[in-house]
Design a protein around this motif. Structure first.
Motif, short mmCIF file in Angstrom:
data_model
loop_
_atom_site.label_atom_id
_atom_site.label_comp_id
_atom_site.label_asym_id
_atom_site.label_seq_id
_atom_site.Cartn_x
_atom_site.Cartn_y
_atom_site.Cartn_z
N HIS A 127 0.85 -1.13 0.04
CA HIS A 127 0.02 0.05 -0.20
C HIS A 127 1.01 1.33 -0.02
O HIS A 127 1.84 1.28 0.29
CB HIS A 127 -1.03 0.04 1.23
CG HIS A 127 -0.33 0.03 2.53
ND1 HIS A 127 0.10 -1.17 3.24
CD2 HIS A 127 0.15 1.02 3.37
CE1 HIS A 127 0.69 -0.66 4.32
NE2 HIS A 127 0.56 0.46 4.36
N HIS A 149 4.13 7.27 3.01
CA HIS A 149 5.13 6.03 3.17
C HIS A 149 4.67 5.21 1.99
O HIS A 149 3.56 5.17 1.48
CB HIS A 149 4.91 5.36 4.65
CG HIS A 149 3.89 4.70 5.03
ND1 HIS A 149 2.94 5.42 5.68
CD2 HIS A 149 3.16 3.29 4.86
CE1 HIS A 149 1.87 4.34 5.85
NE2 HIS A 149 2.19 3.21 5.28
N ALA A 189 4.57 0.45 1.46
CA ALA A 189 4.83 -0.73 2.39
C ALA A 189 4.67 -1.84 1.52
O ALA A 189 3.88 -1.83 0.49
CB ALA A 189 3.64 -0.78 3.25
N TYR A 203 8.11 0.77 10.24
CA TYR A 203 8.62 1.67 9.38
C TYR A 203 9.95 2.33 9.58
O TYR A 203 10.34 2.36 10.85
CB TYR A 203 7.46 3.11 9.43
CG TYR A 203 6.06 2.77 9.25
CD1 TYR A 203 5.47 2.18 10.49
CD2 TYR A 203 5.62 3.35 8.25
CE1 TYR A 203 3.87 2.18 9.95
CE2 TYR A 203 4.11 3.34 8.26
CZ TYR A 203 3.32 2.51 9.13
OH TYR A 203 2.04 2.59 8.92
N GLU A 213 7.67 0.91 4.74
CA GLU A 213 7.36 -0.04 5.85
C GLU A 213 7.23 -1.39 5.52
O GLU A 213 7.16 -1.86 4.22
CB GLU A 213 5.93 0.55 5.98
CG GLU A 213 4.92 -0.38 7.14
CD GLU A 213 3.42 -0.12 6.82
OE1 GLU A 213 3.05 0.46 6.27
OE2 GLU A 213 2.95 -0.82 7.78
FE LIG Z 1 1.10 1.48 6.15
#
Ligand SMILES: [Fe+2]
Length: 309
Positions: A154, A213, A215, A254, A264
């Motif tokens: 994501h 961020h 991930a 993270y 992350e």
């Molecule tokens: Fe996340």
């Protein structure tokens, strides 16, 4: 619309060598043309900031230059082209990829996904009352185990207009709301993916617009802890975690990165389908994690107090 999730994120960076070290230490596999791949072929691509083959940068410190969404089939691409062409320029490239700009100024692209189908074991545990996850004599704690990101999970954008942005992905591209923090988010999944979220957004001033961020999914909590511990040992700075989120239930850790975004590890995210009813709660430290740990130096009983290292 049968969008699966982020296939690839493209960055224009200042320090290629530092990004190479970070991404390979993180566990991605360096390939040709600046691509760093997870096991299923989803990837981060890095190029020099000045590379003029890249889409134009945001007018902020963000290094993100393009988010490439993977879709299931040509019919989905055709539907996206028809929908978005009604109010913006959508360019169809020789390889079939579509590019355009979303309602908040992010460069986005759509292509038939290049991700490979994975067939890998889950993390297996032994739990009293349940059949053994691991057979007798199969060891659970293997410090030498490989820890590789499996797939791009994501992304979270900093956006100056959360309302416009979420509307674009929901109303124009068919993303589904799974949960929301009041005045933040929502958590969104596309129609061809049951993951709790592939997209989330946080309202910020315009000068902060960018990627908060990204991930990748790991095998499970143990692999996440192993990979994160290795990053700490190599001197990378933990930003948040390890811990477990409430919405999505995913374990998280993270790290700060030279890509000017947090990167992350996540594991064990909830899946949802059309039977799910979205939840909403106020954003708070309590709401955003079930628990949060701090990594400390190893010690052993009998080897002195933990503070002695
Ligand atoms: Fe996340």
């Amino acid at each position: 619309m049968r969008i699966i999730g982020p296939d690839e994120l493209v960055f224009g960076v200042d320090d290629i060598a530092a990004c190479h070290d970070f991404l390979t230490d993180y566990g991605l596999i360096a390939g040709a043309d600046g691509r760093y791949e997870a096991l299923d072929g989803t990837a981060i691509t890095i190029r020099e900031r000045s590379d003029d083959t890249l889409p134009p940068p945001l007018r902020t410190a963000s290094m993100l230059r393009q988010t490439i969404w993977g879709v299931e089939d040509q019919a989905t691409l055709d539907a996206i082209e028809a929908e978005l062409s009604t109010d913006r320029t959508v360019t169809r490239h020789a390889d079939g990829t579509l590019t355009c700009i979303d309602d908040c100024g992010f460069e986005i692209a759509f292509r038939i996904t290049r991700r490979r189908k994975l067939n890998l074991p889950a993390e297996m545990i032994n739990s009293p009352g349940a059949a053994p996850g691991r057979a007798p004599n199969v060891i659970g704690a293997n410090e030498d185990a490989e820890a590789r990101p499996r797939t791009l999970s994501h992304i979270v954008y900093f956006t100056p207009d959360m309302e416009a942005m979420s509307k674009f992905y929901i109303q124009r591209l068919g993303f589904v709301v799974t949960d929301r923090f009041t005045n933040t988010g929502p958590f969104l999944r596309p129609q061809a993916n049951l993951d709790h979220h592939v997209l989330f957004m946080i309202q910020t001033p315009e000068y902060m617009q960018g990627l908060e961020h990204l991930a990748f999914h790991m095998q499970g909590p143990t692999e996440l802890m192993l990979a994160g511990s290795r990053m700490v040992k190599k001197g990378y700075e933990s930003f948040w975690g390890p811990g477990r989120h409430k919405f999505g239930s995913n374990w998280f850790w993270y790290f700060n990165s030279p890509l000017a975004t947090h990167v992350e590890y996540d594991a064990d995210m909830d899946l949802h389908d059309g039977d799910w009813t979205e939840r909403e709660t106020a954003m708070s430290a309590e709401a955003s994690q079930m628990f949060l740990f701090e990594n400390v130096d190893k010690w052993s009983p009998g080897g002195g107090p933990p503070s002695d290292g």
